[in-house]
Scaffold this motif. Structure first.
Motif, PDB file in Angstrom:
ATOM      1  N   ALA A  88       9.440 -43.345 -15.124  1.00  0.00           N
ATOM      2  CA  ALA A  88       8.336 -42.482 -14.568  1.00  0.00           C
ATOM      3  C   ALA A  88       8.391 -41.208 -15.212  1.00  0.00           C
ATOM      4  CB  ALA A  88       8.531 -42.387 -13.026  1.00  0.00           C
ATOM      5  N   PHE A  89       9.480 -40.513 -15.464  1.00  0.00           N
ATOM      6  CA  PHE A  89       9.699 -39.282 -16.167  1.00  0.00           C
ATOM      7  C   PHE A  89       9.414 -39.357 -17.374  1.00  0.00           C
ATOM      8  CE2 PHE A  89      11.352 -37.684 -11.943  1.00  0.00           C
ATOM      9  CZ  PHE A  89      10.970 -36.532 -12.019  1.00  0.00           C
ATOM     10  N   ILE A  90       9.955 -40.501 -18.114  1.00  0.00           N
ATOM     11  CA  ILE A  90       9.657 -40.558 -19.530  1.00  0.00           C
ATOM     12  C   ILE A  90       8.189 -40.827 -19.989  1.00  0.00           C
ATOM     13  CG2 ILE A  90       9.887 -42.400 -21.570  1.00  0.00           C
ATOM     14  CD1 ILE A  90      12.883 -42.787 -20.390  1.00  0.00           C
ATOM     15  N   ASN A  91       7.651 -41.459 -19.001  1.00  0.00           N
ATOM     16  CA  ASN A  91       6.219 -41.899 -19.139  1.00  0.00           C
ATOM     17  C   ASN A  91       5.123 -40.832 -18.511  1.00  0.00           C
ATOM     18  OD1 ASN A  91       6.718 -44.256 -20.635  1.00  0.00           O
ATOM     19  ND2 ASN A  91       6.739 -45.284 -18.657  1.00  0.00           N
ATOM     20  N   HIS A  92       5.412 -40.298 -17.666  1.00  0.00           N
ATOM     21  CA  HIS A  92       4.645 -39.029 -16.884  1.00  0.00           C
ATOM     22  C   HIS A  92       5.286 -37.642 -16.458  1.00  0.00           C
ATOM     23  CE1 HIS A  92       2.213 -42.843 -16.471  1.00  0.00           C
ATOM     24  NE2 HIS A  92       3.161 -43.633 -15.786  1.00  0.00           N
ATOM     25  N   PHE A 133      -5.276 -41.423  -8.889  1.00  0.00           N
ATOM     26  CA  PHE A 133      -5.027 -42.730  -8.453  1.00  0.00           C
ATOM     27  C   PHE A 133      -4.640 -43.412  -9.612  1.00  0.00           C
ATOM     28  CE2 PHE A 133      -6.124 -47.185  -7.633  1.00  0.00           C
ATOM     29  CZ  PHE A 133      -5.237 -47.472  -6.442  1.00  0.00           C
ATOM     30  N   GLY A 134      -4.989 -43.455 -10.664  1.00  0.00           N
ATOM     31  CA  GLY A 134      -4.441 -44.351 -11.759  1.00  0.00           C
ATOM     32  C   GLY A 134      -3.155 -44.001 -12.147  1.00  0.00           C
ATOM     33  N   MET A 135      -2.463 -42.801 -12.441  1.00  0.00           N
ATOM     34  CA  MET A 135      -1.426 -42.370 -12.474  1.00  0.00           C
ATOM     35  C   MET A 135      -0.348 -42.976 -11.378  1.00  0.00           C
ATOM     36  SD  MET A 135       0.468 -38.679 -13.393  1.00  0.00           S
ATOM     37  CE  MET A 135       1.262 -38.582 -11.893  1.00  0.00           C
ATOM     38  N   VAL A 136      -0.710 -42.749 -10.364  1.00  0.00           N
ATOM     39  CA  VAL A 136       0.137 -43.200  -9.262  1.00  0.00           C
ATOM     40  C   VAL A 136       0.207 -44.771  -9.223  1.00  0.00           C
ATOM     41  CG1 VAL A 136       0.249 -43.201  -6.637  1.00  0.00           C
ATOM     42  CG2 VAL A 136      -0.381 -41.146  -7.698  1.00  0.00           C
ATOM     43  N   ALA A 137      -0.675 -45.336  -9.322  1.00  0.00           N
ATOM     44  CA  ALA A 137      -0.792 -46.801  -9.760  1.00  0.00           C
ATOM     45  C   ALA A 137       0.132 -47.253 -10.770  1.00  0.00           C
ATOM     46  CB  ALA A 137      -2.079 -47.273  -9.856  1.00  0.00           C
ATOM     47  N   ARG A 138      -0.121 -46.520 -11.775  1.00  0.00           N
ATOM     48  CA  ARG A 138       0.957 -46.861 -12.903  1.00  0.00           C
ATOM     49  C   ARG A 138       2.543 -46.646 -12.683  1.00  0.00           C
ATOM     50  NH1 ARG A 138      -3.451 -44.824 -15.647  1.00  0.00           N
ATOM     51  NH2 ARG A 138      -2.747 -42.858 -15.924  1.00  0.00           N
ATOM     52  N   ILE A 139       2.711 -45.551 -12.250  1.00  0.00           N
ATOM     53  CA  ILE A 139       4.155 -45.200 -11.643  1.00  0.00           C
ATOM     54  C   ILE A 139       4.645 -46.245 -10.383  1.00  0.00           C
ATOM     55  CG2 ILE A 139       5.602 -43.555 -10.080  1.00  0.00           C
ATOM     56  CD1 ILE A 139       3.918 -41.076 -11.563  1.00  0.00           C
TER      57      ILE A 139
END
Length: 84
Positions: free
Chosen positions: A37-41, A52-58
């Motif tokens: 999650a920290f690498i990607n976001h 919402f999209g980011m939370v769903a991806r996490i």
């Protein structure tokens, strides 16, 4: 009650839902999911820029290592059970 196609499928879900496998998979998912999650976001997490999209991806980022750990644990335990 859920109908299983065969005893192998039933055995898989029994092992996958056993406390040691769930506990191990959750621990792995927490560690690996946090790193991913920290690498990607990481930049958006540090700036608290959520949608919402980011939370769903996490959430999915944590689900993948959980699924991989569970699957590999089940396969290893089944293989170990056959060899003893």
């Amino acid at each position: 009650m859920t109908q299983y196609k065969n005893t192998s499928e039933l055995e898989f879900w029994q092992i996958a839902s056993s406390k040691p496998v769930v506990k191990r998979a959750a621990r792995i998912a927490l560690i690996v999911g946090t790193i991913l999650a920290f690498i990607n976001h990481g930049d958006r997490l540090l700036h608290l820029d959520f949608d919402f999209g980011m939370v769903a991806r996490i959430v999915l980022t944590f689900c993948v290592p959980y699924a991989v750990s569970t699957y590999s644990s089940v396969l290893a335990l089944r293989e170990y059970g056959r060899s003893t």
